[in-house]
Enzyme design. Structure first.
Site, PDB file in Angstrom:
ATOM      1  N   SER A 109       3.412  -4.946   3.330  1.00 31.26           N
ATOM      2  CA  SER A 109       2.357  -5.005   4.350  1.00 31.26           C
ATOM      3  C   SER A 109       2.015  -6.457   4.639  1.00 31.26           C
ATOM      4  O   SER A 109       2.350  -7.347   3.859  1.00 31.26           O
ATOM      5  CB  SER A 109       1.083  -4.309   3.851  1.00 31.26           C
ATOM      6  OG  SER A 109       1.305  -2.957   3.650  1.00 31.26           O
ATOM      7  N   GLU A 112      -0.940  -8.435   9.758  1.00 29.37           N
ATOM      8  CA  GLU A 112      -2.174  -9.089  10.213  1.00 29.37           C
ATOM      9  C   GLU A 112      -2.288 -10.495   9.613  1.00 29.37           C
ATOM     10  O   GLU A 112      -3.241 -11.218   9.859  1.00 29.37           O
ATOM     11  CB  GLU A 112      -3.399  -8.257   9.802  1.00 29.37           C
ATOM     12  CG  GLU A 112      -3.743  -7.144  10.772  1.00 29.37           C
ATOM     13  CD  GLU A 112      -2.622  -6.141  10.995  1.00 29.37           C
ATOM     14  OE1 GLU A 112      -2.229  -5.475  10.026  1.00 29.37           O
ATOM     15  OE2 GLU A 112      -2.114  -6.057  12.134  1.00 29.37           O
ATOM     16  N   ASN A 135       3.367  -3.929  13.929  1.00 34.87           N
ATOM     17  CA  ASN A 135       3.095  -4.771  15.094  1.00 34.87           C
ATOM     18  C   ASN A 135       3.681  -6.182  14.966  1.00 34.87           C
ATOM     19  O   ASN A 135       3.814  -6.712  13.879  1.00 34.87           O
ATOM     20  CB  ASN A 135       1.570  -4.890  15.277  1.00 34.87           C
ATOM     21  CG  ASN A 135       0.880  -5.493  14.063  1.00 34.87           C
ATOM     22  OD1 ASN A 135       0.785  -4.845  13.031  1.00 34.87           O
ATOM     23  ND2 ASN A 135       0.435  -6.724  14.149  1.00 34.87           N
ATOM     24  N   TRP A 140       4.872   0.026   6.202  1.00 34.19           N
ATOM     25  CA  TRP A 140       3.976   0.474   5.125  1.00 34.19           C
ATOM     26  C   TRP A 140       3.688   1.968   5.262  1.00 34.19           C
ATOM     27  O   TRP A 140       2.792   2.495   4.643  1.00 34.19           O
ATOM     28  CB  TRP A 140       2.682  -0.346   5.152  1.00 34.19           C
ATOM     29  CG  TRP A 140       2.104  -0.474   6.530  1.00 34.19           C
ATOM     30  CD1 TRP A 140       2.415  -1.460   7.441  1.00 34.19           C
ATOM     31  CD2 TRP A 140       1.181   0.390   7.190  1.00 34.19           C
ATOM     32  NE1 TRP A 140       1.734  -1.234   8.624  1.00 34.19           N
ATOM     33  CE2 TRP A 140       0.967  -0.113   8.491  1.00 34.19           C
ATOM     34  CE3 TRP A 140       0.502   1.555   6.808  1.00 34.19           C
ATOM     35  CZ2 TRP A 140       0.127   0.501   9.405  1.00 34.19           C
ATOM     36  CZ3 TRP A 140      -0.344   2.167   7.714  1.00 34.19           C
ATOM     37  CH2 TRP A 140      -0.519   1.632   8.998  1.00 34.19           C
ATOM     38  N   ARG A 183       1.559   5.688  16.985  1.00 32.59           N
ATOM     39  CA  ARG A 183       0.215   5.154  17.234  1.00 32.59           C
ATOM     40  C   ARG A 183      -0.051   5.069  18.729  1.00 32.59           C
ATOM     41  O   ARG A 183      -1.185   5.227  19.172  1.00 32.59           O
ATOM     42  CB  ARG A 183       0.116   3.748  16.626  1.00 32.59           C
ATOM     43  CG  ARG A 183      -0.023   3.685  15.123  1.00 32.59           C
ATOM     44  CD  ARG A 183      -1.460   3.434  14.675  1.00 32.59           C
ATOM     45  NE  ARG A 183      -1.914   2.072  14.827  1.00 32.59           N
ATOM     46  CZ  ARG A 183      -1.801   1.120  13.907  1.00 32.59           C
ATOM     47  NH1 ARG A 183      -1.207   1.355  12.762  1.00 32.59           N
ATOM     48  NH2 ARG A 183      -2.299  -0.083  14.106  1.00 32.59           N
ATOM     49  N   THR A 226       0.829  -1.203   0.000  1.00 29.03           N
ATOM     50  CA  THR A 226       0.000   0.000   0.000  1.00 29.03           C
ATOM     51  C   THR A 226       0.864   1.254   0.000  1.00 29.03           C
ATOM     52  O   THR A 226       0.360   2.359  -0.137  1.00 29.03           O
ATOM     53  CB  THR A 226      -0.881   0.055   1.265  1.00 29.03           C
ATOM     54  OG1 THR A 226      -0.030   0.022   2.414  1.00 29.03           O
ATOM     55  CG2 THR A 226      -1.849  -1.113   1.338  1.00 29.03           C
ATOM     56  N   ASP A 233      -1.683  -3.482  19.186  1.00 27.48           N
ATOM     57  CA  ASP A 233      -1.533  -3.162  17.759  1.00 27.48           C
ATOM     58  C   ASP A 233      -1.128  -1.708  17.524  1.00 27.48           C
ATOM     59  O   ASP A 233      -1.605  -1.070  16.589  1.00 27.48           O
ATOM     60  CB  ASP A 233      -2.809  -3.500  16.953  1.00 27.48           C
ATOM     61  CG  ASP A 233      -2.595  -3.311  15.454  1.00 27.48           C
ATOM     62  OD1 ASP A 233      -1.543  -3.734  14.959  1.00 27.48           O
ATOM     63  OD2 ASP A 233      -3.462  -2.719  14.797  1.00 27.48           O
TER      64      ASP A 233
HETATM   65  O1  LIG Z   1       0.577  -4.437   9.665  1.00 29.84           O
HETATM   66  C1  LIG Z   1       0.395  -4.218   8.471  1.00 29.84           C
HETATM   67  O2  LIG Z   1       1.028  -4.792   7.581  1.00 29.84           O
HETATM   68  C2  LIG Z   1      -0.576  -3.147   8.143  1.00 29.84           C
HETATM   69  C3  LIG Z   1      -0.774  -2.676   6.850  1.00 29.84           C
HETATM   70  C4  LIG Z   1      -1.640  -1.585   6.619  1.00 29.84           C
HETATM   71  C5  LIG Z   1      -1.731  -1.139   5.207  1.00 29.84           C
HETATM   72  O3  LIG Z   1      -0.900  -1.608   4.414  1.00 29.84           O
HETATM   73  O4  LIG Z   1      -2.576  -0.352   4.822  1.00 29.84           O
HETATM   74  C6  LIG Z   1      -2.289  -0.990   7.741  1.00 29.84           C
HETATM   75  C7  LIG Z   1      -2.013  -1.541   9.011  1.00 29.84           C
HETATM   76  N1  LIG Z   1      -1.194  -2.590   9.193  1.00 29.84           N
HETATM   77  C8  LIG Z   1      -2.541  -0.975  10.226  1.00 29.84           C
HETATM   78  O5  LIG Z   1      -2.249  -1.463  11.332  1.00 29.84           O
HETATM   79  C9  LIG Z   1      -3.349   0.178  10.159  1.00 29.84           C
HETATM   80  O6  LIG Z   1      -3.726   0.743  11.185  1.00 29.84           O
HETATM   81  C10 LIG Z   1      -3.671   0.704   8.880  1.00 29.84           C
HETATM   82  C11 LIG Z   1      -4.474   1.782   8.537  1.00 29.84           C
HETATM   83  C12 LIG Z   1      -4.464   1.827   7.192  1.00 29.84           C
HETATM   84  C13 LIG Z   1      -5.170   2.775   6.324  1.00 29.84           C
HETATM   85  O7  LIG Z   1      -4.774   2.881   5.158  1.00 29.84           O
HETATM   86  O8  LIG Z   1      -6.116   3.430   6.791  1.00 29.84           O
HETATM   87  N2  LIG Z   1      -3.664   0.833   6.698  1.00 29.84           N
HETATM   88  C14 LIG Z   1      -3.170   0.134   7.709  1.00 29.84           C
END
Ligand SMILES: O=C(O)c1cc(C(=O)O)c2c(n1)C(=O)C(=O)c1cc(C(=O)O)[nH]c1-2
Length: 586
Positions: A168, A171, A255, A237, A330, A153, A303
């Site tokens: 990314s 999760e 995380n 990311w 965060r 992303t 997280d």
């Molecule tokens: O741990 C990850 O790999 C990952 C990726 C992404 C992402 O790529 O958008 C987010 C998150 N975590 C995350 O924790 C998060 O709060 C988050 C918010 C967003 C968004 O675009 O609003 N992406 C992500």
């Protein structure tokens, strides 16, 4: 990269996602200023044809605007000298099976430009170089594999002849890594993981430091139980920055996985750090070797990814001019460090709701120096007994006091302007087993506005990075999920989840202008000139984690990792969209 530096130095362009290598998002343009911003009118609009969350911003280089979309990641080149006519359009072919592997909407944080090339990283992790003149593909390389939960992303960082990029998927149990590719050929130059053995994380046990001390051997491995690190998250990311003088680039890691801390405890059943998740890491762009690292949230239980941008400015700290790095985490603390060596200078709450820790231990002689001072009742681990227990009233919520929405530093006032969240949560961890490419979360969440406050879920604040203090705070009904822009006109611009584009006075936060765009705003404000006239641009298109309910059509309150219930009220204000709105003075 000389071309990047040259383009960034010309305020007529918007040459990179963060405006400059220091990630200040500050423009020296001042035609639009506090005395006339109220007169802004829509100059032109452009529909991207894509719904769901629009993050990042367009770039402007000379007469051409380059615009990207969320999945399927279409790229448009628009001719600003000829009524925004489409010069070319690039539409990658991507397998839609990547969509459910993206944790937080199908967002993309935008393009990068250097040496006549546009660099895009697609959702499916393919990094593509396009000829900026024709849109022709020059090279393409897969940076990961969505079948293993790896997606993308982020925007890329171009330094010298390298394209530096991220992955990314924390999760999904993805072990995070940063990779450099050759700008001209797409050939891989180096890869550094954030967790694992020294030779894979490119940490030098003697020379890489943390809080002034060498990290030592196996600094990551010895903070994990068994093989958990192999599926341990720590992706990246968020935003990048680069200091050409120190020749270091900076990013934060995400995380540890799973979200259930009981499954990550040490052999003795006690918390262990899980380094280098939740950390700011400074690396050499040519070799990838880490110069320093600092972990904000050891043994994360909430997280609180550490991926937010690191803004590089020189600040006067205790009477001394200091090469600083300022990071709004965060976890609700804003950190000011010395960017050359990672020395911790200031760490204070930037969200009054924060309750999981009372502060950061700043006593250099303490064994807990630099670590958060935790409040036991907001632990979701609870000495190993937290699994299947619902811990209530934790502030901030998992999406933090601030998520990916970038802040801005104004050279005019010397202050930071920060889009923030004001949200708390209940968090119930449960046991989860790992299957490659499947969600590996292990917690049920609900989210709600910070109690006993103004009732809203956000604040837009001005922050003094040297003192560690809020200067003013402007309440917002929803989290401010849009990136800020400051200008020499004394104005700071941002968007809201309801879809308002706002201009406020840097001095006191007074609202000077607002306009309701077609959809909620989670993108970043930008500015450029054309024909001698200043323009301000912003994309609307609700989504991201906060807007996932609308974006993905989810209604169960605990879906979207708890955001669906928390932001359910949004549907009364806005709907899906995908539009660039460009403003100017009449
Ligand atoms: O741990 C990850 O790999 C990952 C990726 C992404 C992402 O790529 O958008 C987010 C998150 N975590 C995350 O924790 C998060 O709060 C988050 C918010 C967003 C968004 O675009 O609003 N992406 C992500």
């Amino acid at each position: 990269n000389e071309d990047v530096t040259k383009n960034q130095a010309d305020p007529n362009n918007w040459a990179s996602q963060s405006g400059d290598y220091s990630a200040t998002r500050y423009s020296t343009l001042d035609q639009i200023n506090t005395s006339n911003v109220a007169d802004l009118k829509v100059a032109w609009t452009f529909s991207t044809g894509v719904l769901r969350g629009h993050e990042g911003s367009p770039l402007v280089i000379g007469d051409v605007m380059y615009l990207h979309t969320p999945f399927p990641n279409i790229v448009f080149a628009l001719n600003l000298a000829d009524e925004q006519k489409i010069i070319w359009k690039y539409e990658p072919k991507q397998d839609p099976s990547v969509i459910p592997v993206m944790c937080c909407d199908t967002v993309n944080r935008g393009l990068a430009y250097a040496d006549g090339k546009i660099i895009l990283q697609q959702a499916d992790t393919n990094v593509v170089a396009l000829d900026a003149k024709t849109g022709k593909e020059l090279w393409k390389v897969a940076n990961g594999d969505p079948k293993r939960g790896e997606t993308a992303t982020n925007t890329v960082l171009i330094v010298k002849d390298k394209v530096i990029t991220a992955i990314s998927g924390a999760e999904f149990g993805v072990r995070g890594y940063v990779t450099a590719y050759d700008l001209n050929s797409g050939k891989k130059v180096w890869r550094a993981y954030n967790i694992g053995p020294d030779k894979e994380i490119l940490f030098n046990p003697e020379k890489t430091t943390s809080l002034g001390k060498p990290v030592g051997k196996d600094s990551s491995l010895k903070t994990w139980n068994g093989d958990q690190w192999k599926i341990g998250g720590g992706t990246l990311w968020g935003g990048w920055s680069y200091d050409p003088e120190a020749d270091l680039f900076y990013y934060g890691s995400a995380n540890p996985s799973t979200w259930n801390p009981a499954q990550r405890a040490g052999l003795d059943g006690k918390p262990i750090d899980q380094k280098w998740t939740m950390s700011i890491i400074a690396r050499n762009p040519d070799t990838g070797v880490a110069r320093w690292a600092y972990q904000m949230t050891p043994f994360d239980e909430w997280d609180y990814d550490g991926v937010n941008e690191n803004i590089l400015v020189d600040l006067d700290i205790k009477g001394q001019k200091t090469p600083a790095l300022v990071h709004f985490d965060r976890n609700g603390f804003a950190y000011t460090l010395n960017r050359k060596d990672g020395e911790l200078l200031v760490a204070e709450k930037f969200d009054p709701a924060v309750n999981w820790a009372t502060g950061i231990d700043m006593d250099k002689s303490s064994k807990d120096y630099g670590r958060p001072i935790r409040v036991a009742k907001y632990s979701t681990f609870r000495d190993g007994k937290g699994q299947d227990v619902n811990t209530k009233g934790i502030c901030p919520a998992a999406l933090g006091s601030k998520d990916m929405q970038p802040a801005s530093f104004s050279k005019l006032t010397g202050l930071f302007y920060v889009p923030t969240n004001h949200v708390c949560m209940d968090y119930e961890p449960f046991k989860v087993s790992y299957t490659s490419g499947q969600p590996y979360v292990g917690a049920t969440l609900s989210m709600y506005p910070a109690p006993d406050s103004h009732g809203g879920m956000g604040n837009f604040i001005a922050w003094d990075g040297a003192q560690g203090k809020i200067v003013w705070s402007k309440p917002e009904q929803f989290s401010v999920w849009s990136g800020a822009l400051t200008t020499a006109g004394g104005v700071v611009f941002y968007g809201t989840l309801e879809g308002y584009f706002k201009a406020v006075d840097q001095k006191d936060g007074k609202e000077l202008f607002k306009f309701k765009t077609p959809s909620g705003i989670i993108s970043n404000a930008m500015t450029y000139t054309h024909g001698g006239k200043q323009y301000i641009g912003v994309m609307s298109g609700v989504g991201g984690w906060a807007g996932i309910g609308l974006a993905a059509g989810l209604t169960n309150p605990t879906d979207g990792l708890g955001a669906v219930g928390g932001y359910a009220g949004l549907k009364q204000y806005t709907n899906l969209g995908g539009t660039l709105t460009v403003f100017s003075l009449p």
